[in-house]
Motif scaffolding. Structure first.
Motif, mmCIF file in Angstrom:
data_model
loop_
_atom_site.group_PDB
_atom_site.id
_atom_site.type_symbol
_atom_site.label_atom_id
_atom_site.label_comp_id
_atom_site.label_asym_id
_atom_site.label_seq_id
_atom_site.Cartn_x
_atom_site.Cartn_y
_atom_site.Cartn_z
ATOM 1 N N ASP A 88 0.848 -1.188 0.000
ATOM 2 C CA ASP A 88 0.000 0.000 0.000
ATOM 3 C C ASP A 88 0.886 1.241 0.000
ATOM 4 O O ASP A 88 1.996 1.228 0.534
ATOM 5 N N ASP B 179 -20.248 0.786 -1.196
ATOM 6 C CA ASP B 179 -20.444 2.025 -1.944
ATOM 7 C C ASP B 179 -21.913 2.269 -2.259
ATOM 8 O O ASP B 179 -22.226 3.143 -3.060
ATOM 9 N N ASN C 78 -12.818 -3.173 -2.524
ATOM 10 C CA ASN C 78 -11.646 -2.776 -1.745
ATOM 11 C C ASN C 78 -11.956 -1.698 -0.731
ATOM 12 O O ASN C 78 -11.108 -0.876 -0.386
ATOM 13 N N GLY C 79 -13.206 -1.702 -0.243
ATOM 14 C CA GLY C 79 -13.568 -0.743 0.794
ATOM 15 C C GLY C 79 -14.125 0.542 0.219
ATOM 16 O O GLY C 79 -13.917 0.879 -0.942
ATOM 17 N N THR C 80 -14.861 1.249 1.060
ATOM 18 C CA THR C 80 -15.425 2.551 0.715
ATOM 19 C C THR C 80 -14.398 3.615 1.096
ATOM 20 O O THR C 80 -13.667 3.450 2.068
ATOM 21 N N ALA C 81 -14.354 4.697 0.327
ATOM 22 C CA ALA C 81 -13.382 5.764 0.581
ATOM 23 C C ALA C 81 -13.400 6.175 2.062
ATOM 24 O O ALA C 81 -14.467 6.346 2.656
ATOM 25 N N TYR C 82 -12.218 6.359 2.625
ATOM 26 C CA TYR C 82 -12.105 6.756 4.033
ATOM 27 C C TYR C 82 -12.895 8.032 4.320
ATOM 28 O O TYR C 82 -13.645 8.100 5.297
ATOM 29 N N ILE C 83 -12.753 9.021 3.462
ATOM 30 C CA ILE C 83 -13.423 10.310 3.721
ATOM 31 C C ILE C 83 -14.941 10.145 3.697
ATOM 32 O O ILE C 83 -15.660 10.798 4.447
ATOM 33 N N VAL C 84 -15.429 9.246 2.861
ATOM 34 C CA VAL C 84 -16.877 8.995 2.797
ATOM 35 C C VAL C 84 -17.339 8.264 4.068
ATOM 36 O O VAL C 84 -18.416 8.550 4.613
ATOM 37 N N THR D 229 -5.376 4.606 -2.762
ATOM 38 C CA THR D 229 -5.830 3.302 -2.253
ATOM 39 C C THR D 229 -6.986 3.461 -1.252
ATOM 40 O O THR D 229 -7.850 2.601 -1.173
ATOM 41 N N GLY D 230 -6.974 4.562 -0.519
ATOM 42 C CA GLY D 230 -8.065 4.830 0.417
ATOM 43 C C GLY D 230 -9.116 5.771 -0.145
ATOM 44 O O GLY D 230 -10.053 6.162 0.555
ATOM 45 N N MET D 231 -8.986 6.136 -1.412
ATOM 46 C CA MET D 231 -9.933 7.054 -2.056
ATOM 47 C C MET D 231 -10.885 6.329 -2.992
ATOM 48 O O MET D 231 -12.007 6.741 -3.191
ATOM 49 N N ARG D 232 -10.380 5.262 -3.605
ATOM 50 C CA ARG D 232 -11.169 4.379 -4.453
ATOM 51 C C ARG D 232 -11.630 5.017 -5.769
ATOM 52 O O ARG D 232 -12.739 5.526 -5.873
ATOM 53 N N LYS E 167 -9.671 -3.169 -8.626
ATOM 54 C CA LYS E 167 -9.971 -4.487 -8.032
ATOM 55 C C LYS E 167 -11.413 -4.880 -8.345
ATOM 56 O O LYS E 167 -11.679 -6.001 -8.754
ATOM 57 N N GLY F 8 -4.476 4.678 3.608
ATOM 58 C CA GLY F 8 -4.485 3.929 2.355
ATOM 59 C C GLY F 8 -5.639 2.943 2.376
ATOM 60 O O GLY F 8 -6.760 3.298 2.731
ATOM 61 N N TYR F 9 -5.365 1.702 1.978
ATOM 62 C CA TYR F 9 -6.410 0.682 2.028
ATOM 63 C C TYR F 9 -6.979 0.592 3.439
ATOM 64 O O TYR F 9 -6.236 0.513 4.414
ATOM 65 N N ARG G 278 -22.094 7.978 -2.171
ATOM 66 C CA ARG G 278 -21.954 6.523 -2.289
ATOM 67 C C ARG G 278 -21.515 5.843 -1.003
ATOM 68 O O ARG G 278 -20.326 5.595 -0.777
#
Lengths: 412, 412
Positions: free
Chosen positions: A43, B106, B293-299, A255-258, A109, B71-72, B258
């Motif tokens: 990452d 999302d 791969n997960g939802t954006a951290y900021i969201v 990676t954390g923004m998607r 992904k 990140g992730y 989202r």
């Protein structure tokens, strides 16, 4: 009685990173004062570029006012982003890609995993070995493979194309007929690439054999050598046989923004069983609009900022920072005489464990002698056995320190 | 020859909104001075709550600094959000849901569409009719249905459960065995709901018949009546048979942000063909971690802010704003004697077209006589014929103006 999708039961446990964590934790318990450094990070670690941060704040403010608020956007992505992709990624390389051939998503992904849905279940897939596990796992889930064979470490009905030092990490053309060919270039985990000539041969192979290439270009911004294609659409004829996946993750620290995107030229076709041609672009459009509702507006504005001239300059500074780490690692391995691949066009260094050691043996040796964590190559496929992945995503100071330990502490 | 997924060819064109746009555009060309108001908007129009905006700016700043950069994240969502969901949504209603039974995504559209992947292809699905088209379309794509029959407007192998004025919009239990039952409550498009007693009967039915309920609660924040369940897990036994989908979209104006989530209690099971029990929670976990791969951290930080006490207060102000519009529309329809349903626990008003008119006939009449756009009920399924959907998502002034026109201009 509600039936489950039994294909899921064929999947192997996601053992790799759990086992790494277990061994590291045990080591730390025995050696509480050890300063363990990870060169296994997959990452990014550096923050978003300033121009991206500015774009995000601006977009957030738009969401605070009814006059500029954005609800549902187009599932395929806003025109401002799709057009910026054409302008920044494709047009400068002479690749004829139109905005409506681009589908913005929440990441490569998801797209790499979902793309197989538009294909028939009788297709034969081919994957390079070792490789990013998502291509294989998602086809297992869909029932496009047979069972896993413990003895060989492979799934039935899947064509594995070994990529090792012996063939210079260039996969050989399959002897049997295949329909869907996954190529990741620059490759994760080996960090190796195909030249334009080599990729052109794959495009020709796909044309001749009526196959589709699923091309993952997630690491293309790390390419430094001019002979390595930045996109498959630099290759003549690729518009007829290739789907390309791209991502802002490793490119711009997303990676954390998607945010990623998939390109499906309108000239790529599949077939019905009765032999009728069917363009894949409208099939994916139907998939994307039915099962996805677009990427967050603020994230798309951030991605647009990445593609601005200032954004491009700023992200290259971060990529160069990581690639300096790669150089540090490569030099260190040179100094101790460990053979490696990659690290020139990718943030991954794929080393051959010395003295014929197996991947996990070398993992333990590196951890115990140098207090460094990496990733055993065997975790990426049977042909990864005997190899080991180091990454350049750490910070500079730690990378230097780790490499010094390899040089002074590792008994080779 | 690469085969396509031929199930996609069974899908019907997404005709509804394209046809609405075509007719509106033609009308505007003929009547360039007409002030057309849309009561057909299926999207929120009001901005994000101030506390959500603050959380977003703060999270964006974290992404600008290596020390706080993310990140992730965990594919299933950050613990801070999953725990906030337990604390704010489930615990206060006595619903025993644990954080690791929640999967952040999302959006509910993705989850409603993807959930069918973990189920066997031989299952029979049951859907209420009319209904949000994603449930059906995604099962068509997966090959869980037969072909579309033009004459009846239904897909073979699917059990349609009509919900009309005749049964007070409460679906009857299917006569044939079904395995996967989709229930949307409050319903889109009818705006109607099930009472706790009625939903408890469905839970009992699912238990008795070894079926799974796929419960879409996207509109639960619009519920005003105490007898309507806010979550299916208020119902005894639901933990054994129900999967719930929830969303921040209509709840907090997140249609362009989202974020949603799916709840799969560890006590919900499916079966292999040989009759072996298999918990669905780990199957979905595997799906979610492999293809997402997960939802954006900021969201996720924004969603956490929605769930704070201040956030809950602020979003209810916006929901009340929309529900005031719903009341305006209901009163107007009362005044002119048009029969309608919904609009009390949902932002949707489902009216019966007067004088036995068909849905599209009423569309044209409303457009031509009152210059108002709505959505023909026939577009949501065969049992929607003769109905028409109005929504409360417009702004207050336009809604009032539209209703006045219905009262003064519409010839009934």
């Amino acid at each position: 009685m509600t039936l489950i999708n039994e294909n899921y039961l064929k999947l192997q446990g996601s053992y790799l990173f759990a086992e790494i964590a277990r061994r590291v934790s045990a080591f730390k318990k025995e050696n509480p004062s050890a300063d363990v450094i990870s060169l296994g990070i997959g990452d990014v670690t550096q923050p978003l570029a300033p121009t991206v941060i500015d774009a995000l704040h601006k977009a957030v403010d738009e969401m605070a006012d009814a006059k500029t608020f954005r609800g549902y956007g187009p599932e395929q992505g806003y025109a401002f982003l799709r057009e910026a992709i054409v302008r920044t990624i494709y047009a400068p390389r002479g690749a004829q890609i139109a905005a409506d051939e681009i589908f913005v998503s929440d990441g490569a992904k998801s797209d790499c995993g979902n793309i197989q849905e538009i294909f028939g279940n009788d297709n034969i897939i081919a994957i390079t070995d070792p490789v990013y596990p998502v291509y294989l796992d998602t086809n297992v889930m869909a029932g496009r493979t047979g069972f896993y064979k413990e003895a060989t470490g492979i799934f039935e009905k899947v064509v594995y194309m070994p990529c090792t030092a012996e063939n210079d990490f260039v996969p050989e053309f399959p002897k049997e007929h295949v329909d869907m060919i996954y190529i990741c270039c620059p490759n994760n985990p080996t960090g190796t690439t195909l030249s334009k000539k080599q990729l052109a041969e794959w495009v020709q192979y796909a044309k001749t054999n009526n196959a589709i290439i699923l091309y993952d270009a997630a690491y293309s911004y790390y390419i430094t050598q001019s002979d390595v294609p930045r996109t498959i659409y630099e290759i003549d004829g690729a518009r007829d046989v290739a789907i390309e996946f791209r991502s802002f993750s490793k490119t711009a620290g997303f990676t954390g923004m998607r945010c990623g995107y998939t390109v499906i030229p309108k000239t790529v076709f599949g077939y019905t069983k009765s032999g009728k041609k069917q363009a894949l672009n409208p099939l994916w459009n139907r998939r994307h609009t039915t099962k996805f509702n677009g990427t967050a507006y603020i994230v798309q504005r951030a991605a647009e900022a990445v593609l601005s001239p200032e954004g491009q300059k700023q992200i290259m500074e971060t990529i160069n920072y990581y690639m300096d780490n790669a150089l540090t690692i490569r030099k260190g391995l040179d100094d101790v005489g460990i053979k490696y691949f990659g690290g020139i066009n990718a943030p991954y260094i794929w080393l051959k464990a010395p003295n014929g050691m197996k991947s996990w043996e070398f993992f333990d040796k590196l951890l115990h002698e140098a207090n460094i964590v990496g990733t055993p190559g065997a975790g990426f496929g049977p042909s990864g056995e005997g190899y080991f992945r180091l990454t350049a995503f750490g910070d500079k100071e730690n990378t230097l320190k780790a490499v010094n330990r390899i040089k002074t502490n590792l008994k080779i």
